[in-house]
Scaffold this motif. Structure first.
Motif, mmCIF file in Angstrom:
data_model
loop_
_atom_site.group_PDB
_atom_site.id
_atom_site.type_symbol
_atom_site.label_atom_id
_atom_site.label_comp_id
_atom_site.label_asym_id
_atom_site.label_seq_id
_atom_site.Cartn_x
_atom_site.Cartn_y
_atom_site.Cartn_z
ATOM 1 N N GLY A 187 0.841 -1.190 0.000
ATOM 2 C CA GLY A 187 0.000 0.000 0.000
ATOM 3 C C GLY A 187 0.869 1.230 0.000
ATOM 4 O O GLY A 187 2.098 1.149 -0.003
ATOM 5 N N ARG A 188 0.228 2.361 0.009
ATOM 6 C CA ARG A 188 0.966 3.629 0.000
ATOM 7 C C ARG A 188 0.350 4.545 1.046
ATOM 8 O O ARG A 188 -0.849 4.787 1.049
ATOM 9 C CB ARG A 188 0.869 4.274 -1.373
ATOM 10 C CG ARG A 188 1.575 5.609 -1.444
ATOM 11 C CD ARG A 188 1.516 6.193 -2.800
ATOM 12 N NE ARG A 188 2.230 5.285 -3.700
ATOM 13 C CZ ARG A 188 2.646 5.610 -4.898
ATOM 14 N NH1 ARG A 188 2.404 6.801 -5.359
ATOM 15 N NH2 ARG A 188 3.288 4.758 -5.638
ATOM 16 N N VAL A 189 1.205 5.086 1.895
ATOM 17 C CA VAL A 189 0.782 6.066 2.875
ATOM 18 C C VAL A 189 1.399 7.392 2.438
ATOM 19 O O VAL A 189 2.610 7.495 2.278
ATOM 20 C CB VAL A 189 1.253 5.697 4.296
ATOM 21 C CG1 VAL A 189 0.846 6.769 5.290
ATOM 22 C CG2 VAL A 189 0.689 4.340 4.706
ATOM 23 N N SER A 190 0.553 8.390 2.224
ATOM 24 C CA SER A 190 1.059 9.694 1.794
ATOM 25 C C SER A 190 0.166 10.793 2.341
ATOM 26 O O SER A 190 -0.985 10.551 2.704
ATOM 27 C CB SER A 190 1.108 9.775 0.270
ATOM 28 O OG SER A 190 -0.194 9.852 -0.255
ATOM 29 N N ARG A 191 0.712 11.997 2.368
ATOM 30 C CA ARG A 191 -0.084 13.141 2.822
ATOM 31 C C ARG A 191 -1.208 13.450 1.838
ATOM 32 O O ARG A 191 -2.199 14.034 2.218
ATOM 33 C CB ARG A 191 0.811 14.360 3.000
ATOM 34 C CG ARG A 191 1.666 14.253 4.245
ATOM 35 C CD ARG A 191 2.463 15.493 4.449
ATOM 36 N NE ARG A 191 3.758 15.283 3.811
ATOM 37 C CZ ARG A 191 4.737 16.142 3.834
ATOM 38 N NH1 ARG A 191 4.577 17.300 4.417
ATOM 39 N NH2 ARG A 191 5.875 15.873 3.266
ATOM 40 N N HIS A 192 -1.048 13.046 0.588
ATOM 41 C CA HIS A 192 -2.097 13.286 -0.412
ATOM 42 C C HIS A 192 -3.264 12.322 -0.214
ATOM 43 O O HIS A 192 -4.417 12.724 -0.207
ATOM 44 C CB HIS A 192 -1.520 13.135 -1.815
ATOM 45 C CG HIS A 192 -2.532 13.289 -2.898
ATOM 46 N ND1 HIS A 192 -3.156 14.490 -3.157
ATOM 47 C CD2 HIS A 192 -3.055 12.397 -3.772
ATOM 48 C CE1 HIS A 192 -4.021 14.321 -4.143
ATOM 49 N NE2 HIS A 192 -3.971 13.072 -4.525
ATOM 50 N N VAL B 29 3.509 15.812 13.548
ATOM 51 C CA VAL B 29 4.822 16.398 13.264
ATOM 52 C C VAL B 29 5.668 16.355 14.526
ATOM 53 O O VAL B 29 5.222 16.759 15.598
ATOM 54 C CB VAL B 29 4.677 17.855 12.765
ATOM 55 C CG1 VAL B 29 6.037 18.472 12.506
ATOM 56 C CG2 VAL B 29 3.820 17.904 11.516
ATOM 57 N N VAL B 30 6.890 15.838 14.377
ATOM 58 C CA VAL B 30 7.836 15.784 15.485
ATOM 59 C C VAL B 30 9.142 16.400 14.993
ATOM 60 O O VAL B 30 9.712 15.948 13.994
ATOM 61 C CB VAL B 30 8.073 14.330 15.961
ATOM 62 C CG1 VAL B 30 9.127 14.295 17.049
ATOM 63 C CG2 VAL B 30 6.771 13.707 16.436
ATOM 64 N N LEU B 31 9.601 17.456 15.651
ATOM 65 C CA LEU B 31 10.827 18.163 15.258
ATOM 66 C C LEU B 31 10.808 18.551 13.785
ATOM 67 O O LEU B 31 11.749 18.304 13.038
ATOM 68 C CB LEU B 31 12.065 17.316 15.575
ATOM 69 C CG LEU B 31 12.294 16.988 17.057
ATOM 70 C CD1 LEU B 31 13.470 16.042 17.212
ATOM 71 C CD2 LEU B 31 12.514 18.248 17.865
ATOM 72 N N ASP B 32 9.689 19.115 13.350
ATOM 73 C CA ASP B 32 9.489 19.600 11.980
ATOM 74 C C ASP B 32 9.505 18.490 10.926
ATOM 75 O O ASP B 32 9.707 18.756 9.744
ATOM 76 C CB ASP B 32 10.525 20.673 11.605
ATOM 77 C CG ASP B 32 10.378 21.916 12.459
ATOM 78 O OD1 ASP B 32 9.231 22.239 12.827
ATOM 79 O OD2 ASP B 32 11.397 22.566 12.749
ATOM 80 N N GLU B 33 9.335 17.246 11.315
ATOM 81 C CA GLU B 33 9.261 16.125 10.377
ATOM 82 C C GLU B 33 7.913 15.430 10.545
ATOM 83 O O GLU B 33 7.465 15.176 11.662
ATOM 84 C CB GLU B 33 10.380 15.106 10.646
ATOM 85 C CG GLU B 33 11.768 15.616 10.367
ATOM 86 C CD GLU B 33 12.036 15.817 8.883
ATOM 87 O OE1 GLU B 33 11.450 15.077 8.061
ATOM 88 O OE2 GLU B 33 12.823 16.708 8.553
ATOM 89 N N VAL B 34 7.273 15.125 9.420
ATOM 90 C CA VAL B 34 6.008 14.395 9.462
ATOM 91 C C VAL B 34 6.330 12.919 9.666
ATOM 92 O O VAL B 34 7.125 12.331 8.924
ATOM 93 C CB VAL B 34 5.213 14.589 8.152
ATOM 94 C CG1 VAL B 34 3.955 13.743 8.161
ATOM 95 C CG2 VAL B 34 4.865 16.056 7.970
ATOM 96 N N LEU B 35 5.735 12.326 10.708
ATOM 97 C CA LEU B 35 5.951 10.914 11.017
ATOM 98 C C LEU B 35 4.623 10.178 11.016
ATOM 99 O O LEU B 35 3.590 10.741 11.371
ATOM 100 C CB LEU B 35 6.602 10.753 12.395
ATOM 101 C CG LEU B 35 7.971 11.405 12.597
ATOM 102 C CD1 LEU B 35 8.416 11.220 14.037
ATOM 103 C CD2 LEU B 35 8.984 10.810 11.647
#
Length: 138
Positions: A95-100, A109-115
């Motif tokens: 599968g694919r996990v994406s913000r879209h 967001v943790v330390l300016d990174e999306v997790l």
């Protein structure tokens, strides 16, 4: 500004031309007829296609493509297909996990990174276990 005629047999004509262009952009008058060796050059039309606002990129496909590829749909919001391996009882989930596709992912967001949230990882592990007959995560 008078510049000698640029010829290919002289060293670094691109560097000289770039310097003349930078000077021209900053307001220094340039005799382009002399710079270009007497060649008459007129205005050049800009291409219009970037301004037509037409998209030519393919849109990302949804998980519905699993069945069309001969795969069994995983029937899960994060997983597209389940693929049993021929030589064992193992199963590969894809599968694919994406913000879209899953906009809620961008909320973690943790330390300016999306997790990917830990709960989503546990959900994926539970779904993988269900596929092979395991009903819990230890």
């Amino acid at each position: 500004m008078s510049v000698p005629v640029l010829r290919r047999d002289r060293p670094e004509p691109e560097t000289v031309m770039a310097a003349v262009a930078r000077a021209y952009v900053r307001g220094v008058p340039v005799d382009w007829h002399a710079v270009l060796g007497g060649v008459r050059v007129g205005p050049v039309d800009l291409p219009t296609y970037p301004f037509q606002r037409t998209r030519f990129w393919l849109e990302p496909s949804s998980g519905a493509g699993a069945a069309s590829a001969g795969l069994s749909p995983a029937e899960h919001p994060l997983l597209a297909a389940a693929v049993p391996l021929a030589d064992s009882s193992a199963v590969v989930l894809t599968g694919r996990v994406s913000r879209h596709a899953q906009p809620w992912v961008a909320d973690h967001v943790v330390l300016d990174e999306v997790l990917l949230p830990g709960a989503a990882c546990v959900e994926l592990a539970l779904r993988a276990g269900d596929e092979v007959g395991c009903d819990r995560v230890e």
